[in-house]
Enzyme design. Structure first.
Site, PDB file in Angstrom:
ATOM      1  N   LEU A 106       0.834  -1.202   0.000  1.00 19.25           N
ATOM      2  CA  LEU A 106       0.000   0.000   0.000  1.00 19.25           C
ATOM      3  C   LEU A 106       0.869   1.252   0.000  1.00 19.25           C
ATOM      4  O   LEU A 106       0.492   2.273  -0.537  1.00 19.25           O
ATOM      5  CB  LEU A 106      -0.895  -0.016   1.230  1.00 19.25           C
ATOM      6  CG  LEU A 106      -2.059   0.963   1.221  1.00 19.25           C
ATOM      7  CD1 LEU A 106      -2.984   0.688   0.067  1.00 19.25           C
ATOM      8  CD2 LEU A 106      -2.817   0.875   2.524  1.00 19.25           C
ATOM      9  N   SER A 107       2.046   1.122   0.602  1.00 13.06           N
ATOM     10  CA  SER A 107       2.884   2.303   0.749  1.00 13.06           C
ATOM     11  C   SER A 107       3.219   2.946  -0.597  1.00 13.06           C
ATOM     12  O   SER A 107       3.402   4.140  -0.681  1.00 13.06           O
ATOM     13  CB  SER A 107       4.159   1.947   1.496  1.00 13.06           C
ATOM     14  OG  SER A 107       4.781   0.873   0.842  1.00 13.06           O
ATOM     15  N   LYS A 108       3.255   2.141  -1.651  1.00 10.62           N
ATOM     16  CA  LYS A 108       3.549   2.698  -2.973  1.00 10.62           C
ATOM     17  C   LYS A 108       2.458   3.650  -3.415  1.00 10.62           C
ATOM     18  O   LYS A 108       2.658   4.479  -4.270  1.00 10.62           O
ATOM     19  CB  LYS A 108       3.639   1.580  -4.014  1.00 10.62           C
ATOM     20  CG  LYS A 108       4.896   0.759  -3.886  1.00 10.62           C
ATOM     21  CD  LYS A 108       5.133  -0.033  -5.171  1.00 10.62           C
ATOM     22  CE  LYS A 108       6.175  -1.101  -4.925  1.00 10.62           C
ATOM     23  NZ  LYS A 108       5.653  -2.437  -5.140  1.00 10.62           N
ATOM     24  N   ARG A 109       1.293   3.486  -2.833  1.00  5.17           N
ATOM     25  CA  ARG A 109       0.160   4.290  -3.285  1.00  5.17           C
ATOM     26  C   ARG A 109      -0.233   5.327  -2.251  1.00  5.17           C
ATOM     27  O   ARG A 109      -1.275   5.945  -2.355  1.00  5.17           O
ATOM     28  CB  ARG A 109      -1.025   3.363  -3.547  1.00  5.17           C
ATOM     29  CG  ARG A 109      -0.705   2.307  -4.582  1.00  5.17           C
ATOM     30  CD  ARG A 109      -1.747   1.215  -4.523  1.00  5.17           C
ATOM     31  NE  ARG A 109      -3.079   1.757  -4.668  1.00  5.17           N
ATOM     32  CZ  ARG A 109      -3.791   1.715  -5.784  1.00  5.17           C
ATOM     33  NH1 ARG A 109      -3.306   1.128  -6.825  1.00  5.17           N
ATOM     34  NH2 ARG A 109      -4.992   2.213  -5.825  1.00  5.17           N
TER      35      ARG A 109
END
Ligand code: GLU
Length: 444
Positions: free
Chosen positions: A239-242
């Site tokens: 999720l961190s990528k988003r």
């Protein structure tokens, strides 16, 4: 008495991942009639910023997740100092002088030998003379001496946990520059603040093992721990990528309702279905930690749109009124207006667009082929005031006169009056239209 805390580091904005932690702790406290603390883990002076703390408070307030008390780690440094002294005195905190490069080199060797990269406790084997020599060169960092046994707890989500302390490096609690690290600060706070339940992400499981020993070494009993799984994007990606797209500030800007976020996060990953809930007390009452599983949870932010719409469709006027007033929607028309439009809203901001159409009219949208029909229709539209029957009577007469029916009868009128192809039920909306009408042609 249940005491929980949400302990963000004010080093960034809240996003759906850390909000999940906040929500779980809030719900546990509220459901039990306990206390929910907001604790700012700001011992890192370089990365912590007052504006992030402020943004975190603003986001929680927007969501309605009220906290009973705020604590700040930077205001409690003397407490951590005292705890560190106590641990030194009992031989559980020991000085180390390895440089990061030296530690890195040792870890590489361990890996090539197929051994886990666990700190080898070389500092514990230094003679007093060696220590004095190193101490003359530079300040030490301090590690907590784990007691090599299995560390066990019954996790509120993961169930029985057992971690071999020997498989974990003795954690650094104080850096060479004197900065107290979270592992110690949090353990001190949790015990001194009487925290009974800690829910946090599964990335903290190893910390928990160490903190259980630290808290016991400080003479306290550890709280109950529960570790929720991490959120992933819809395709299972981290999720961190988003995160950029998922900060609460962004979601708020997109018109996502706070209740939609809470409804989704309070159920996603649990055995219970996601249902739109507007009432915070209901969200708390329906929250059950034991219904959550250990598997990573896929989150699709696109689900927040339909949930937002469903929540708006169910919001009574009395609840919506203050927010409508903030959009300029007030006065005697406001309640019937809400009743007319709420079922068509995707976001609350769209209400302001419909209010503008109601108050000021809209540029008519008329197909060339419909121009005569629309002109005729407008000439047959009775003068104001219009009531609940006006639309039905008007379109009934037009049907009889023109032979049009269904979409061909209604759609040109909707488009001429509102400039839109879709929208609220015109029978309810027409009487609220106070603005100028499209020019009437010479029919009749
Ligand atoms: N400040 C820590 C973090 O944000 C808190 C973790 C905890 O809940 O103990 O990861």
């Amino acid at each position: 008495m249940t005491i929980t805390r949400f302990a963000p580091s004010p080093t960034g904005l809240l996003h759906l991942g850390n909000l999940r932690t906040a929500l779980f702790n809030w719900a546990l406290a509220r459901k039990a009639g306990g206390t929910f603390l907001l604790r700012l883990d700001d011992t890192d002076p370089e990365r912590s910023r007052p504006e992030f703390a402020e943004a975190i408070r603003a986001d929680l307030a927007w969501l309605g997740l009220a906290w009973d008390r705020e604590e700040t780690q930077s205001a409690r440094l003397d407490r951590y100092e005292a705890a560190a002294e106590a641990l030194k005195a009992s031989g559980r905190l020991y000085p180390c002088w390895e440089t990061p490069e030296e530690l890195d080199r040792r870890r590489k060797i361990q890996r090539t030998q197929g051994r886990p990269p666990v700190y080898d406790r070389a500092a514990l084997r230094l003679t007093e003379a060696e220590k004095a020599e190193l101490a003359a060169q530079r300040a030490p960092h301090w590690r907590f001496k784990l007691s090599h046994e299995r560390i066990e707890w019954v996790d509120g989500i993961l169930g029985e946990q057992s971690i071999d302390a020997a498989s974990v490096s003795d954690p650094v609690l104080i850096r060479a520059d004197g900065q107290v690290l979270y592992t110690l600060a949090s353990a001190v706070d949790d015990s001194e603040m009487g925290v009974t339940d800690v829910v946090r992400g599964a990335d903290h499981v190893t910390n928990t093992a160490a903190q259980i020993q630290i808290i016991r070494a400080l003479g306290a009993e550890p709280p109950r721990f529960a570790h929720h799984s991490l959120l992933t994007g819809p395709g299972g990606e981290a999720l961190s990528k988003r995160l950029g797209a998922l900060s609460l500030q962004d979601l708020r800007g997109q018109g996502i309702e706070p209740a939609a976020i809470l409804s989704l996060l309070s159920r996603l990953g649990s055995a219970d279905p996601v249902e739109p809930r507007r009432d915070l007390a209901e969200i708390a009452a329906g929250f059950d930690l034991s219904r959550f599983g250990a598997a990573p949870v896929k989150l699709d932010p696109a689900d927040l749109g339909p949930l937002t719409a469903r929540i708006l469709h169910e919001t009574p006027f009395a609840d919506a009124a203050p927010r409508l007033a903030a959009l300029g929607i007030e006065g005697p028309d406001a309640a019937p207006f809400w009743a007319a439009v709420q079922g068509n809203l995707g976001t609350l901001a769209e209400a302001a667009e419909w209010w503008d159409i109601a108050q000021n009219g809209a540029a008519p949208d008329v197909d060339h082929d419909d121009a005569d029909y629309v002109a005729l229709a407008l000439s047959r539209l009775p003068d104001r005031p219009w009531g609940p029957e006006t639309w039905k009577d008007w379109t009934g007469a037009l049907k009889a006169e023109t032979g049009r029916k269904g979409k061909a009868l209604f759609m040109p009128l909707r488009r001429a009056l509102t400039g839109r192809r879709a929208g609220p039920d015109m029978a309810a909306f027409l009487p609220l239209m106070r603005g100028p009408l499209p020019p009437r042609g010479p029919h009749g």
